[in-house]
Design a protein around this motif. Structure first.
Motif, PDB file in Angstrom:
ATOM      1  N   SER A 105       0.798  -1.229   0.000  1.00 45.55           N
ATOM      2  CA  SER A 105       0.000   0.000   0.000  1.00 45.55           C
ATOM      3  C   SER A 105       0.829   1.277   0.000  1.00 45.55           C
ATOM      4  O   SER A 105       0.395   2.305  -0.531  1.00 45.55           O
ATOM      5  CB  SER A 105      -0.958   0.005   1.200  1.00 45.55           C
ATOM      6  OG  SER A 105      -0.230  -0.093   2.413  1.00 45.55           O
ATOM      7  N   ASP A 106       2.035   1.236   0.581  1.00 47.94           N
ATOM      8  CA  ASP A 106       2.878   2.427   0.629  1.00 47.94           C
ATOM      9  C   ASP A 106       3.770   2.559  -0.599  1.00 47.94           C
ATOM     10  O   ASP A 106       4.534   3.520  -0.715  1.00 47.94           O
ATOM     11  CB  ASP A 106       3.750   2.418   1.889  1.00 47.94           C
ATOM     12  CG  ASP A 106       2.931   2.632   3.160  1.00 47.94           C
ATOM     13  OD1 ASP A 106       1.858   3.269   3.051  1.00 47.94           O
ATOM     14  OD2 ASP A 106       3.351   2.166   4.228  1.00 47.94           O
ATOM     15  N   ASN A 112       5.619  -1.323  -7.006  1.00 48.45           N
ATOM     16  CA  ASN A 112       4.979  -2.632  -6.869  1.00 48.45           C
ATOM     17  C   ASN A 112       5.364  -3.559  -8.014  1.00 48.45           C
ATOM     18  O   ASN A 112       5.634  -4.747  -7.797  1.00 48.45           O
ATOM     19  CB  ASN A 112       3.456  -2.471  -6.807  1.00 48.45           C
ATOM     20  CG  ASN A 112       2.942  -2.335  -5.386  1.00 48.45           C
ATOM     21  OD1 ASN A 112       2.939  -3.291  -4.619  1.00 48.45           O
ATOM     22  ND2 ASN A 112       2.504  -1.130  -5.036  1.00 48.45           N
ATOM     23  N   HIS A 147       1.586   6.891  -8.559  1.00 49.22           N
ATOM     24  CA  HIS A 147       0.517   6.903  -7.568  1.00 49.22           C
ATOM     25  C   HIS A 147       0.624   5.673  -6.667  1.00 49.22           C
ATOM     26  O   HIS A 147       0.903   4.567  -7.133  1.00 49.22           O
ATOM     27  CB  HIS A 147      -0.856   6.900  -8.255  1.00 49.22           C
ATOM     28  CG  HIS A 147      -1.195   8.210  -8.906  1.00 49.22           C
ATOM     29  ND1 HIS A 147      -0.555   8.673 -10.028  1.00 49.22           N
ATOM     30  CD2 HIS A 147      -2.132   9.150  -8.588  1.00 49.22           C
ATOM     31  CE1 HIS A 147      -1.056   9.847 -10.380  1.00 49.22           C
ATOM     32  NE2 HIS A 147      -2.021  10.162  -9.518  1.00 49.22           N
ATOM     33  N   ARG A 148       0.389   5.868  -5.379  1.00 43.42           N
ATOM     34  CA  ARG A 148       0.341   4.734  -4.459  1.00 43.42           C
ATOM     35  C   ARG A 148      -0.919   3.920  -4.720  1.00 43.42           C
ATOM     36  O   ARG A 148      -1.914   4.432  -5.242  1.00 43.42           O
ATOM     37  CB  ARG A 148       0.372   5.222  -3.011  1.00 43.42           C
ATOM     38  CG  ARG A 148       1.713   5.803  -2.583  1.00 43.42           C
ATOM     39  CD  ARG A 148       1.715   6.134  -1.109  1.00 43.42           C
ATOM     40  NE  ARG A 148       3.032   6.560  -0.654  1.00 43.42           N
ATOM     41  CZ  ARG A 148       3.472   7.814  -0.709  1.00 43.42           C
ATOM     42  NH1 ARG A 148       2.688   8.758  -1.213  1.00 43.42           N
ATOM     43  NH2 ARG A 148       4.678   8.114  -0.274  1.00 43.42           N
ATOM     44  N   SER A 149      -0.872   2.632  -4.321  1.00 39.86           N
ATOM     45  CA  SER A 149      -2.017   1.759  -4.586  1.00 39.86           C
ATOM     46  C   SER A 149      -3.282   2.260  -3.906  1.00 39.86           C
ATOM     47  O   SER A 149      -4.389   2.052  -4.406  1.00 39.86           O
ATOM     48  CB  SER A 149      -1.713   0.318  -4.154  1.00 39.86           C
ATOM     49  OG  SER A 149      -1.455   0.264  -2.766  1.00 39.86           O
ATOM     50  N   SER A 150      -3.136   2.950  -2.767  1.00 43.07           N
ATOM     51  CA  SER A 150      -4.297   3.490  -2.063  1.00 43.07           C
ATOM     52  C   SER A 150      -5.000   4.583  -2.845  1.00 43.07           C
ATOM     53  O   SER A 150      -6.147   4.938  -2.557  1.00 43.07           O
ATOM     54  CB  SER A 150      -3.874   4.026  -0.695  1.00 43.07           C
ATOM     55  OG  SER A 150      -2.875   5.033  -0.832  1.00 43.07           O
ATOM     56  N   GLU A 151      -4.330   5.107  -3.853  1.00 42.21           N
ATOM     57  CA  GLU A 151      -4.897   6.181  -4.670  1.00 42.21           C
ATOM     58  C   GLU A 151      -5.539   5.652  -5.959  1.00 42.21           C
ATOM     59  O   GLU A 151      -6.037   6.434  -6.763  1.00 42.21           O
ATOM     60  CB  GLU A 151      -3.809   7.197  -5.030  1.00 42.21           C
ATOM     61  CG  GLU A 151      -3.167   7.858  -3.812  1.00 42.21           C
ATOM     62  CD  GLU A 151      -1.969   8.720  -4.169  1.00 42.21           C
ATOM     63  OE1 GLU A 151      -1.924   9.868  -3.703  1.00 42.21           O
ATOM     64  OE2 GLU A 151      -1.085   8.230  -4.903  1.00 42.21           O
ATOM     65  N   SER A 153      -8.216   2.984  -8.182  1.00 41.78           N
ATOM     66  CA  SER A 153      -9.494   2.278  -8.096  1.00 41.78           C
ATOM     67  C   SER A 153      -9.240   0.775  -8.017  1.00 41.78           C
ATOM     68  O   SER A 153      -8.117   0.302  -8.236  1.00 41.78           O
ATOM     69  CB  SER A 153     -10.346   2.589  -9.330  1.00 41.78           C
ATOM     70  OG  SER A 153      -9.777   1.978 -10.487  1.00 41.78           O
ATOM     71  N   ARG A 157      -5.964  -1.174  -9.443  1.00 42.15           N
ATOM     72  CA  ARG A 157      -5.090  -1.984  -8.580  1.00 42.15           C
ATOM     73  C   ARG A 157      -4.893  -3.376  -9.158  1.00 42.15           C
ATOM     74  O   ARG A 157      -3.786  -3.924  -9.121  1.00 42.15           O
ATOM     75  CB  ARG A 157      -5.699  -2.081  -7.181  1.00 42.15           C
ATOM     76  CG  ARG A 157      -5.701  -0.790  -6.399  1.00 42.15           C
ATOM     77  CD  ARG A 157      -6.468  -0.931  -5.108  1.00 42.15           C
ATOM     78  NE  ARG A 157      -6.657   0.354  -4.446  1.00 42.15           N
ATOM     79  CZ  ARG A 157      -7.414   0.539  -3.383  1.00 42.15           C
ATOM     80  NH1 ARG A 157      -8.061  -0.480  -2.838  1.00 42.15           N
ATOM     81  NH2 ARG A 157      -7.536   1.740  -2.844  1.00 42.15           N
TER      82      ARG A 157
END
Length: 232
Positions: A105-106, A112, A147-151, A153, A157
């Protein structure tokens, strides 16, 4: 299914059983599963929740060990390998896609996808950069690279997860309900992308799913019930 003469058995599972013991109660999850997967083949394993299909996938991917039985990859018994050799095998020859992407996530999309290439220790920074940028462009996320994965959709992802799974050019992709957490449109896009990249990289793919409509799009379908694959 008639198997092309140029195809050979890539992965062979023989008599795979898995038992879990809790407070002297033994649960037999797999009960002697036999399965062959050929090179450049797409196979779906369907079955209801609790049928054992995810447990089978984890064993085929060496993420878990069978209680009894053997798994061979290109003729080599995976569970006769040392732990380090299995780790090397998993990183270099398998790609994994899960229902819940399992991205860090970070980490950014770039990080990734780069991660399996970095831990392999066999690529230069320039080679990693080229491969990651190509794959993120290929899955339509070149503009979301930082973009981080938390950002992202859910569909984005999963596309990053597909790029990560294919990064090391695996011989076999193992996918556990890869579209199960997506809406109908995103699911179709993700599955199309996964099959296109599989074909481009000439690798095999095994998907476990409860979605019978999805399974119809595969060359071969096996049905699991009560810890066994039904013979059709």
């Amino acid at each position: 299914m008639s198997v092309d003469n140029e195809r050979r058995i890539l992965l062979k599972a023989e008599g795979i059983s898995k038992d879990y013991v809790e407070s002297s109660v033994v649960t037999h999850v797999l009960k002697g599963v036999d399965l062959d997967i050929y090179t450049d083949e797409m196979v779906a394993v369907i079955g209801s929740s609790g049928s054992g299909k995810s447990t089978l996938l984890h064993i085929l991917g060496t993420l878990d060990k069978p209680t009894r039985g053997n798994v061979y990859f290109n003729g080599e018994n995976l569970f006769k390998m040392s732990g380090r050799a299995r780790d090397y095998f998993r990183n270099h020859h398998l790609g994994f896609v899960y229902q819940f992407h399992h991205l860090l996530s970070d980490f950014t999309s770039y990080e990734n996808v780069a991660f399996p290439l970095m831990i392999s220790g066999e690529y230069t920074k320039a080679q990693i950069d080229e491969r990651v940028k190509y794959l993120l462009d290929r899955v339509g996320l070149g503009h979301r690279m930082n973009h981080r994965s938390s950002e992202l959709s859910g569909g984005e992802r999963q596309r990053v997860a597909i790029a990560r799974a294919i990064a090391n050019k695996p011989m076999l992709i193992l996918a556990d309900e890869p579209t199960g957490n997506l809406d109908f449109r995103s699911a179709g896009e993700v599955f199309d992308l996964l099959t296109e990249l599989r074909a481009e990289n000439h690798c095999s793919m095994l998907v476990v799913t409860h979605d019978r409509e999805l399974a119809k799009r595969f060359e071969r379908t096996c049905e699991m019930s009560d810890g066994l694959i039904k013979v059709k």
